[in-house]
Design a protein around this motif. Structure first.
Motif, mmCIF file in Angstrom:
data_model
loop_
_atom_site.group_PDB
_atom_site.id
_atom_site.type_symbol
_atom_site.label_atom_id
_atom_site.label_comp_id
_atom_site.label_asym_id
_atom_site.label_seq_id
_atom_site.Cartn_x
_atom_site.Cartn_y
_atom_site.Cartn_z
ATOM 1 N N SER A 87 0.854 -1.193 0.000
ATOM 2 C CA SER A 87 0.000 0.000 0.000
ATOM 3 C C SER A 87 0.881 1.230 0.000
ATOM 4 O O SER A 87 2.093 1.141 0.214
ATOM 5 C CB SER A 87 -0.844 0.045 1.278
ATOM 6 N N ALA A 88 0.263 2.389 -0.121
ATOM 7 C CA ALA A 88 0.959 3.648 0.117
ATOM 8 C C ALA A 88 1.317 3.704 1.599
ATOM 9 O O ALA A 88 0.684 3.034 2.419
ATOM 10 C CB ALA A 88 0.034 4.808 -0.238
ATOM 11 N N THR B 251 -2.629 8.110 1.190
ATOM 12 C CA THR B 251 -3.780 8.149 0.272
ATOM 13 C C THR B 251 -4.752 9.259 0.679
ATOM 14 O O THR B 251 -5.235 10.021 -0.166
ATOM 15 C CB THR B 251 -4.488 6.783 0.246
ATOM 16 N N GLU C 196 1.109 4.673 -3.974
ATOM 17 C CA GLU C 196 1.601 3.304 -4.181
ATOM 18 C C GLU C 196 2.803 3.288 -5.132
ATOM 19 O O GLU C 196 3.680 2.429 -5.015
ATOM 20 C CB GLU C 196 0.476 2.420 -4.721
ATOM 21 N N PHE D 217 -3.710 -1.447 -5.322
ATOM 22 C CA PHE D 217 -4.732 -0.401 -5.488
ATOM 23 C C PHE D 217 -4.778 0.237 -6.870
ATOM 24 O O PHE D 217 -5.825 0.652 -7.322
ATOM 25 C CB PHE D 217 -4.455 0.658 -4.396
ATOM 26 N N ARG E 16 -11.019 2.318 -2.323
ATOM 27 C CA ARG E 16 -10.288 2.389 -1.061
ATOM 28 C C ARG E 16 -10.065 0.992 -0.479
ATOM 29 O O ARG E 16 -10.931 0.131 -0.555
ATOM 30 C CB ARG E 16 -11.044 3.250 -0.033
ATOM 31 N N GLY E 17 -8.892 0.793 0.060
ATOM 32 C CA GLY E 17 -8.552 -0.510 0.628
ATOM 33 C C GLY E 17 -8.198 -1.536 -0.446
ATOM 34 O O GLY E 17 -8.047 -2.726 -0.169
ATOM 35 N N GLY E 18 -8.048 -1.074 -1.693
ATOM 36 C CA GLY E 18 -7.924 -1.977 -2.835
ATOM 37 C C GLY E 18 -6.625 -2.758 -2.955
ATOM 38 O O GLY E 18 -6.520 -3.648 -3.809
ATOM 39 N N SER E 19 -5.646 -2.487 -2.115
ATOM 40 C CA SER E 19 -4.396 -3.254 -2.230
ATOM 41 C C SER E 19 -4.606 -4.729 -1.895
ATOM 42 O O SER E 19 -3.921 -5.600 -2.438
ATOM 43 C CB SER E 19 -3.321 -2.680 -1.302
ATOM 44 N N ASP E 20 -5.534 -5.009 -1.001
ATOM 45 C CA ASP E 20 -5.856 -6.418 -0.704
ATOM 46 C C ASP E 20 -6.341 -7.100 -1.987
ATOM 47 O O ASP E 20 -5.997 -8.248 -2.278
ATOM 48 C CB ASP E 20 -7.007 -6.526 0.309
ATOM 49 N N ALA F 53 -4.149 2.697 7.277
ATOM 50 C CA ALA F 53 -3.582 3.399 6.116
ATOM 51 C C ALA F 53 -4.169 4.771 5.978
ATOM 52 O O ALA F 53 -5.278 5.007 6.357
ATOM 53 C CB ALA F 53 -3.851 2.605 4.862
#
Ligand code: ADP
Ligand code: ASP
Ligand code: MG
Length: 474
Positions: free
Chosen positions: A43-44, A49, A131, A197, A211-215, A474
């Motif tokens: 993530s960032a 973010t 990111e 993300f 949002r939270g898209g790195s997962d 985050a």
């Protein structure tokens, strides 16, 4: 299946500063020592973010100075982190790359301020810098530490549609790109590091997954490369019986099913992005949620089948900022096609409905408050009377074992008898029970339910010895 491959995703707090980045290197090094191959998704840095979004919004209002001031603080933070992270030679090079990115960000913010308009497309481009920067820095640190770190621009692999802000990944295209770009790196013994993300559409324009898209990125990469496991490294010991920020005595859930985890994520448990589960389920890849500050802890394993559990629920989630829309029709209007007409309005605005209840003449629906509510209401008013109630929240109890327990609803509602409950639903999936209350009652309701259902939990499923480590996210 490439059993030896593990996709490791580190969230914002796990890369919040140089110390945290070094911790991630140690964790990845540990996996490589076991003979595993790793692809790392980051993530960032924590809070970046949010700051980028604030900078974009300021620029959109024409506040150039405000936007550039935020960007200047981000520059200082990234450069200082890089200086603490790598040796002088590497820093000299890394610094050039960081300044290059941040000069581009400044130019972009100046451009947005000049026009005084922020489109979803430009917003995605601004927010992508978080990111882009963190992944470069982590890759450099990994390389210095002998992990053969290799930076990958995630936008070259994560191909999406053009729905800016919540782009939909194109899994076949992603798989092809991962095979072309990332797989050869793995085969050459490298540790590819990419930002979560962010992605790009078929024209190469930058998009984000929400949002939270790195997962979600981690699951897409795991799915595309047929990895043996996906690890989501965060700032708590795993999926807990509720958000430890609300209940500091929350317990770690040792194993949870995909279905339960998806339900929890959808109903507000921030620990996992709701879409994460699907690519993993489709390819039967086990997912682990682990604590980067306490790497020894076993974490939570998400599995295809739920293990038998004596407690009815696994966890309690809560989602705030909801609005209830009451749609009341006169009896004459309650004709064939009426419900369809109501739902068509929501469909037109791509508005997701969380909960629905109906009576003879009225339909109550709950939706996120940040939808296009004025437009939706204007359309609905053409077919019925419409009333809005804001500041609502949804509390959701999730567990496969609800089925085997009688009298659960009675226990739930007596635990919160002091709270005014507005709408109730026992999910069609039979693994959740949820209800709407006023936002201000959420913490109290969750604590009461947690006390009622997790004071004597099944020790085979919940870690009663666990001590929660609360971080800042985050
Ligand atoms: P990351 O930056 O690693 O993605 P997030 O802040 O997105 O981390 O998610 C982790 C946070 O999710 C935790 O710090 C915790 O406060 C929150 N959370 C909410 N519900 C739960 C739950 N049921 N179990 C664990 N954490 C939860
Ligand atoms: N940095 C993004 C966010 O804060 C994505 C993520 O961290 O998962 O939403
Ligand atoms: Mg997250």
């Amino acid at each position: 299946m490439r059993q030896s491959l593990v996709v490791m995703k580190f969230g914002g707090t796990s890369v919040e500063d140089a110390t945290a980045m070094m911790r991630t290197a140690k964790i990845v090094g540990g996996r490589r020592e076991k003979g595993l191959e790793a692809v790392v998704v980051v993530s960032a840095m924590a809070k970046v973010t949010d700051q980028l979004l604030a900078a974009a919004a300021a620029a959109g209002r024409g506040d150039k100075a405000g936007a550039l001031a935020i960007a200047a603080r981000l520059r200082t933070r990234h450069v200082e982190t890089a200086a603490a992270l790598v040796n002088d030679d590497r820093f000299a090079q890394l610094q050039v790359a960081i300044h290059h990115e941040l000069d581009a960000l400044d130019d972009l913010l100046r451009g947005i301020s000049a026009v005084g308009e922020l489109t979803p497309r430009t917003n995605d481009l601004v927010v992508s810098f978080g990111e882009r920067l963190s992944s470069r820095m982590v890759a450099e640190a990994f390389d210095q530490l002998g992990l053969n770190g290799a930076h990958v621009d995630a936008r070259s692999c994560i191909i999406t549609d053009s729905n800016y802000g919540k782009a939909v990944p194109q899994e076949d295209a992603i798989e092809a790109k991962l095979r072309e770009i990332v797989l050869p790196m793995i085969e050459a013994g490298k540790t590819p590091v990419m930002g979560g993300f962010i992605g790009s559409n078929a024209e190469g324009i930058t998009t984000t997954l929400g949002r939270g898209g790195s997962d979600y990125t981690a699951a897409l990469v795991g799915g595309g490369l047929h990895a043996g496991a996906i690890e989501i490294w965060t700032d708590v010991n795993g999926i807990m019986t509720t958000d430890p920020r609300i209940c500091p005595d929350a317990l770690r859930v040792k194993t949870i099913s995909f279905e339960e985890a998806a339900e929890l994520a959808y109903f507000g448990a921030k620990v996992l992005h709701p879409a994460t589960i699907l690519p993993a389920v489709q390819k039967s890849i086990p997912v682990w949620v682990l604590n980067s500050r306490n790497a020894e802890n076993e974490g939570t394993q998400i599995t295809a089948m739920a293990v038998k559990c004596k407690s009815p629920f696994k966890s309690i989630a809560a989602k705030k900022k909801l609005t209830i829309i009451d749609v009341v029709a006169s009896r004459m209007l309650m004709s064939h096609g009426y419900l369809k007409a109501v739902f068509d309005v929501f469909d037109k605005y791509k508005c997701v409905i969380d909960m629905v209840s109906t009576s003879e003449v009225s339909i109550s629906l709950s939706v996120d408050s940040n939808q296009q509510l004025p437009e939706i209401c204007a359309d609905l008013s053409k077919i019925a009377d419409v009333k809005l109630e804001g500041n609502k929240a949804l509390v959701c109890l999730v567990g496969e074992d609800i089925r085997g327990h009688n009298g659960i609803a009675g226990r739930v509602f007596s635990a919160i008898s002091h709270v005014n409950v507005r709408m109730i639903s026992q999910g069609a999936s039979e693994i959740n029970m949820s209800f709407m209350i006023d936002e201000e009652d959420v913490e109290e309701a969750v604590r009461s339910l947690h006390k009622a259902f997790f004071t004597n939990p099944d020790e085979a499923v919940f870690d009663v010895t666990d001590r929660v480590q609360v971080g800042s996210g985050a």
